[in-house]
Design a protein around this motif. Structure first.
Motif, PDB file in Angstrom:
ATOM      1  N   PRO A   1       1.010  -1.168  -0.192  1.00  0.00           N
ATOM      2  CA  PRO A   1      -0.448   0.377  -0.045  1.00  0.00           C
ATOM      3  C   PRO A   1       1.050   1.320  -0.118  1.00  0.00           C
ATOM      4  CG  PRO A   1      -1.056  -1.354   2.024  1.00  0.00           C
ATOM      5  CD  PRO A   1       0.609  -2.031   1.348  1.00  0.00           C
ATOM      6  N   GLU A   2       0.500   2.599  -0.605  1.00  0.00           N
ATOM      7  CA  GLU A   2       1.341   3.706  -0.556  1.00  0.00           C
ATOM      8  C   GLU A   2       0.082   4.972  -0.505  1.00  0.00           C
ATOM      9  OE1 GLU A   2       2.724   5.059  -3.578  1.00  0.00           O
ATOM     10  OE2 GLU A   2       3.951   3.395  -4.662  1.00  0.00           O
ATOM     11  N   PRO A   3       0.465   5.794  -0.086  1.00  0.00           N
ATOM     12  CA  PRO A   3       2.512   6.109   0.291  1.00  0.00           C
ATOM     13  C   PRO A   3       2.843   5.159   1.269  1.00  0.00           C
ATOM     14  CG  PRO A   3       0.782   7.789   0.919  1.00  0.00           C
ATOM     15  CD  PRO A   3       0.158   7.438   0.411  1.00  0.00           C
ATOM     16  N   THR A   4       3.916   3.789   1.261  1.00  0.00           N
ATOM     17  CA  THR A   4       4.061   3.627   1.816  1.00  0.00           C
ATOM     18  C   THR A   4       6.014   3.846   2.875  1.00  0.00           C
ATOM     19  OG1 THR A   4       5.474   1.184   1.781  1.00  0.00           O
ATOM     20  CG2 THR A   4       5.662   2.935   0.258  1.00  0.00           C
ATOM     21  N   TYR A   5       5.576   3.293   3.827  1.00  0.00           N
ATOM     22  CA  TYR A   5       6.785   2.913   5.241  1.00  0.00           C
ATOM     23  C   TYR A   5       7.961   2.780   3.790  1.00  0.00           C
ATOM     24  CZ  TYR A   5      10.444   1.675   8.550  1.00  0.00           C
ATOM     25  OH  TYR A   5      11.787   1.989   9.021  1.00  0.00           O
ATOM     26  N   VAL A   6       8.929   3.766   4.521  1.00  0.00           N
ATOM     27  CA  VAL A   6      10.286   3.275   3.822  1.00  0.00           C
ATOM     28  C   VAL A   6      10.574   1.814   3.329  1.00  0.00           C
ATOM     29  CG1 VAL A   6      10.894   5.844   3.556  1.00  0.00           C
ATOM     30  CG2 VAL A   6      11.758   4.206   5.525  1.00  0.00           C
TER      31      VAL A   6
ATOM     32  N   ALA B   1      12.130 -10.318  -5.547  1.00  0.00           N
ATOM     33  CA  ALA B   1      11.086  -9.740  -5.686  1.00  0.00           C
ATOM     34  C   ALA B   1      10.320  -8.395  -6.337  1.00  0.00           C
ATOM     35  CB  ALA B   1       9.908 -10.223  -4.388  1.00  0.00           C
ATOM     36  N   THR B   2       9.452  -8.188  -6.750  1.00  0.00           N
ATOM     37  CA  THR B   2       9.614  -7.099  -7.165  1.00  0.00           C
ATOM     38  C   THR B   2       7.915  -6.675  -6.575  1.00  0.00           C
ATOM     39  OG1 THR B   2       9.691  -7.404  -9.364  1.00  0.00           O
ATOM     40  CG2 THR B   2       7.840  -5.834  -9.232  1.00  0.00           C
ATOM     41  N   PRO B   3       8.498  -4.861  -5.375  1.00  0.00           N
ATOM     42  CA  PRO B   3       7.060  -4.288  -5.122  1.00  0.00           C
ATOM     43  C   PRO B   3       5.799  -3.842  -6.059  1.00  0.00           C
ATOM     44  CG  PRO B   3       8.977  -3.163  -5.136  1.00  0.00           C
ATOM     45  CD  PRO B   3       9.041  -4.317  -5.967  1.00  0.00           C
ATOM     46  N   VAL B   4       4.822  -3.514  -5.719  1.00  0.00           N
ATOM     47  CA  VAL B   4       3.969  -3.540  -6.883  1.00  0.00           C
ATOM     48  C   VAL B   4       2.866  -2.506  -5.591  1.00  0.00           C
ATOM     49  CG1 VAL B   4       1.984  -3.962  -8.200  1.00  0.00           C
ATOM     50  CG2 VAL B   4       3.842  -5.347  -8.482  1.00  0.00           C
ATOM     51  N   GLY B   5       2.789  -1.396  -5.896  1.00  0.00           N
ATOM     52  CA  GLY B   5       2.248  -0.029  -5.393  1.00  0.00           C
ATOM     53  C   GLY B   5       0.810  -0.232  -4.839  1.00  0.00           C
ATOM     54  N   VAL B   6      -0.597  -0.110  -4.305  1.00  0.00           N
ATOM     55  CA  VAL B   6      -1.506  -0.128  -4.310  1.00  0.00           C
ATOM     56  C   VAL B   6      -1.823   1.034  -3.602  1.00  0.00           C
ATOM     57  CG1 VAL B   6      -3.772  -1.032  -3.911  1.00  0.00           C
ATOM     58  CG2 VAL B   6      -2.034  -2.780  -3.860  1.00  0.00           C
ATOM     59  N   PRO B   7      -1.832   2.331  -4.606  1.00  0.00           N
ATOM     60  CA  PRO B   7      -2.071   3.412  -3.831  1.00  0.00           C
ATOM     61  C   PRO B   7      -3.483   3.662  -2.513  1.00  0.00           C
ATOM     62  CG  PRO B   7      -2.572   3.834  -6.520  1.00  0.00           C
ATOM     63  CD  PRO B   7      -2.706   2.252  -5.401  1.00  0.00           C
ATOM     64  N   THR B   8      -3.435   4.547  -1.670  1.00  0.00           N
ATOM     65  CA  THR B   8      -4.775   4.742  -0.831  1.00  0.00           C
ATOM     66  C   THR B   8      -4.707   6.458  -1.318  1.00  0.00           C
ATOM     67  OG1 THR B   8      -2.807   5.137   0.945  1.00  0.00           O
ATOM     68  CG2 THR B   8      -3.370   3.101   0.695  1.00  0.00           C
ATOM     69  N   TYR B   9      -5.858   6.768  -0.960  1.00  0.00           N
ATOM     70  CA  TYR B   9      -6.199   7.942  -1.542  1.00  0.00           C
ATOM     71  C   TYR B   9      -6.687   8.732   0.488  1.00  0.00           C
ATOM     72  CZ  TYR B   9      -6.007   5.534  -5.281  1.00  0.00           C
ATOM     73  OH  TYR B   9      -5.639   5.191  -6.176  1.00  0.00           O
ATOM     74  N   MET B  10      -6.175  10.303   0.500  1.00  0.00           N
ATOM     75  CA  MET B  10      -7.053  10.928   1.746  1.00  0.00           C
ATOM     76  C   MET B  10      -8.327  10.488   1.136  1.00  0.00           C
ATOM     77  SD  MET B  10      -5.671  14.619   2.823  1.00  0.00           S
ATOM     78  CE  MET B  10      -6.502  15.867   1.412  1.00  0.00           C
ATOM     79  N   GLU B  11      -9.539  10.785   0.198  1.00  0.00           N
ATOM     80  CA  GLU B  11     -10.764  10.743   0.647  1.00  0.00           C
ATOM     81  C   GLU B  11     -10.869   9.327   1.336  1.00  0.00           C
ATOM     82  OE1 GLU B  11      -8.774  11.310  -2.827  1.00  0.00           O
ATOM     83  OE2 GLU B  11      -9.006  12.870  -2.369  1.00  0.00           O
TER      84      GLU B  11
ATOM     85  N   THR C   1       2.187 -12.740  -8.245  1.00  0.00           N
ATOM     86  CA  THR C   1       1.458 -12.304  -6.272  1.00  0.00           C
ATOM     87  C   THR C   1       1.593 -12.843  -5.249  1.00  0.00           C
ATOM     88  OG1 THR C   1       0.027 -10.150  -7.595  1.00  0.00           O
ATOM     89  CG2 THR C   1      -0.056 -10.583  -5.035  1.00  0.00           C
ATOM     90  N   GLN C   2       2.505 -13.107  -4.806  1.00  0.00           N
ATOM     91  CA  GLN C   2       2.512 -14.040  -3.419  1.00  0.00           C
ATOM     92  C   GLN C   2       1.917 -13.506  -2.040  1.00  0.00           C
ATOM     93  OE1 GLN C   2       3.144 -17.383  -3.567  1.00  0.00           O
ATOM     94  NE2 GLN C   2       3.425 -17.302  -5.763  1.00  0.00           N
ATOM     95  N   LEU C   3       2.964 -12.131  -2.216  1.00  0.00           N
ATOM     96  CA  LEU C   3       2.655 -11.688  -0.591  1.00  0.00           C
ATOM     97  C   LEU C   3       1.438 -10.329  -0.184  1.00  0.00           C
ATOM     98  CD1 LEU C   3       3.919 -12.200   2.314  1.00  0.00           C
ATOM     99  CD2 LEU C   3       5.530 -10.475   1.308  1.00  0.00           C
ATOM    100  N   LEU C   4       1.048  -9.800   0.555  1.00  0.00           N
ATOM    101  CA  LEU C   4       0.315  -8.424   0.812  1.00  0.00           C
ATOM    102  C   LEU C   4       0.374  -8.276   1.822  1.00  0.00           C
ATOM    103  CD1 LEU C   4      -1.499  -6.027   0.740  1.00  0.00           C
ATOM    104  CD2 LEU C   4      -3.452  -7.637   1.498  1.00  0.00           C
ATOM    105  N   VAL C   5       1.457  -7.077   1.729  1.00  0.00           N
ATOM    106  CA  VAL C   5       1.912  -6.487   3.172  1.00  0.00           C
ATOM    107  C   VAL C   5       1.160  -5.218   3.894  1.00  0.00           C
ATOM    108  CG1 VAL C   5       3.804  -4.213   4.007  1.00  0.00           C
ATOM    109  CG2 VAL C   5       4.448  -6.045   2.112  1.00  0.00           C
ATOM    110  N   LEU C   6       0.684  -5.050   4.944  1.00  0.00           N
ATOM    111  CA  LEU C   6      -0.134  -4.289   5.582  1.00  0.00           C
ATOM    112  C   LEU C   6       0.767  -3.358   6.895  1.00  0.00           C
ATOM    113  CD1 LEU C   6      -2.886  -5.979   5.498  1.00  0.00           C
ATOM    114  CD2 LEU C   6      -2.813  -4.689   4.551  1.00  0.00           C
TER     115      LEU C   6
END
Ligand code: PLP
Length: 400
Positions: A130-135, A146-156, A174-179
């Motif tokens: 999820p983006e913005p993301t911890y660095v 592996a390859t990170p794939v951003g999933v945007p989140t929104y102020m709205e 896709t193997q993994l989701l980071v929360l």
């Protein structure tokens, strides 16, 4: 040696691995190197408690050293600490982990994240972040091949990750989701319903979930939901937890991972070769933190909460729209009204008013238009910083 990593020493060039060349140095660090060379700066930059570790916790480490507890521990961590973590997680969230096989004590959540990715990923795998993301999340994925794939989140959406956005980003690789909730840098939290919907997507697509819950105790709006506590989620979750934030223990370098025994065993294999064990005296301190630190945690949370209310209303009053962060100790105001990029805003603010904030772009493309201001600093400092930021924004009103 063609893949050189910069100017050599006495004509020598160095062949730096492709993987390491691929990851940028942390945008936060770069900024703080600059800051360290200036006087009179108020820093709302570094994400670290201004409190010193409570005395009873410090005493426990001193006692361990006095007793000569200066040796390696089990690679998994001391049995006392693993039992204490297991008990703590059951008491708080009702999740049960076997202290012998399902808990690994690590050098902070930082190491735990690296171990989890290395244990679970192969080249070609994709990781949803999820983006913005911890660095650290994207670099850990890259270092695991592996390859990170951003999933945007929104102020709205109050920066809450949407299950539909997660599902849209899934591919056969896709193997993994980071929360990471409560979230750094936005301060967002996920409701139980949000998490349940995301868990449903993870189940449907058979994803593992690494849940970085280092800010679990810093919530201002009700209870934190532990992702592993959701029905059916524990077998597909690696829960990462720490001491750095809740107990003001950043320098002790101590945290843990809890998860299914085969995954913890795989993580331990990497940990045993690269780290051996977490610092022994820090483990003693962590046992004390879990046994007797609750009162101190509550005190600190109360103070963060007070500062949070102040900083959010100050930003909104000066026209920098700031959604209400409900966890961690970060505010994430929009700086779009100034017409500046987040990098130009942060640099200008540092130069003209000597206040350090972190450009939102340091947390990925969807952080552009925002800055991160940490309120883990004294109220007096925050008040002074807000006066300076108000002056800066008054001088930089962009096109409405
Ligand atoms: N995860 C998040 C979201 C953080 O913000 C941080 C530190 O800022 C860490 C992990 C690192 O924690 P630790 O000190 O336990 O390595």
């Amino acid at each position: 040696m063609s893949r050189d990593g910069g100017p050599g020493v006495q004509g020598q060039t160095y062949r730096i691995s492709q993987r390491v060349q691929q990851i940028p140095a942390s945008g936060i660090r770069k900024f703080f190197d600059l800051l360290a060379s200036m006087d009179g700066v108020i820093s709302l930059g570094v994400g670290e408690p201004d409190f010193v570790t409570p005395w009873s916790i410090r005493d426990a480490a001193i006692e361990a050293i006095t007793h000569g507890d200066t040796h390696y521990t089990s690679n998994f961590g001391t049995p006392e600490l693993r039992r204490a973590i297991s008990h703590h997680l059951e008491k708080l969230y009702g999740v049960q982990y076997d202290p012998l096989s399902e808990i690994l004590v690590t050098v902070g959540v930082s190491e735990a994240m690296d171990l989890a990715m290395r244990a679970l990923l192969d080249p070609g795998d994709e990781v949803l972040v999820p983006e913005p993301t911890y660095v650290s999340y994207n670099p850990c994925a890259v270092l695991a091949g592996a390859t990170p794939v951003g999933v945007p989140t929104y102020m709205e959406h109050d920066f809450r990750l949407q299950a539909a956005d997660v599902e849209r980003a899934i591919t056969p690789a896709t193997q993994l989701l980071v929360l990471g909730y409560p979230n750094n840098p936005t301060g967002a939290v996920l409701s139980r319903a949000d998490m349940t919907a995301i868990g449903e997507v993870a189940r449907r697509h058979d994803l593992m979930v690494v849940s970085d819950e280092i800010y679990d105790r810093l919530g201002y709006d009700g209870e934190h939901t532990c992702f592993a506590s959701l029905p059916g989620m524990q077998p597909r979750t690696i829960l990462l937890g720490g001491f750095s934030k809740a107990y003001a223990m950043t320098g002790w370098r101590i945290g843990y991972a809890a998860g299914p025994a085969p995954v913890i065993e795989a993580m331990m294999k990497v940990h045993q070769y690269v780290t051996m064990c977490a610092p022994t005296m820090s483990q003693a301190a962590a046992v004390e933190a879990l046994a007797n630190g609750e009162h101190e945690v509550q005190d600190m949370v109360e103070q963060y909460n007070y500062r949070r209310r102040f900083i959010v209303s100050s930003f909104n009053q000066m026209g920098l729209t700031c959604f209400e962060p409900r966890g961690a100790f970060y505010s994430f105001p929009s700086i779009r009204s100034t017409g500046l990029t987040s990098e130009a805003f942060a640099q200008g603010l540092l130069r003209e008013e000597k206040v350090a904030v972190v450009p939102g772009s340091a947390f990925g493309a969807s952080g552009e238009g925002f800055v991160r201001a940490c309120y883990a600093t004294s109220l007096d400092q925050i008040k002074e910083a807000m006066d300076r930021i108000a002056r800066f924004t008054a001088h930089h009103r962009g096109p409405e």
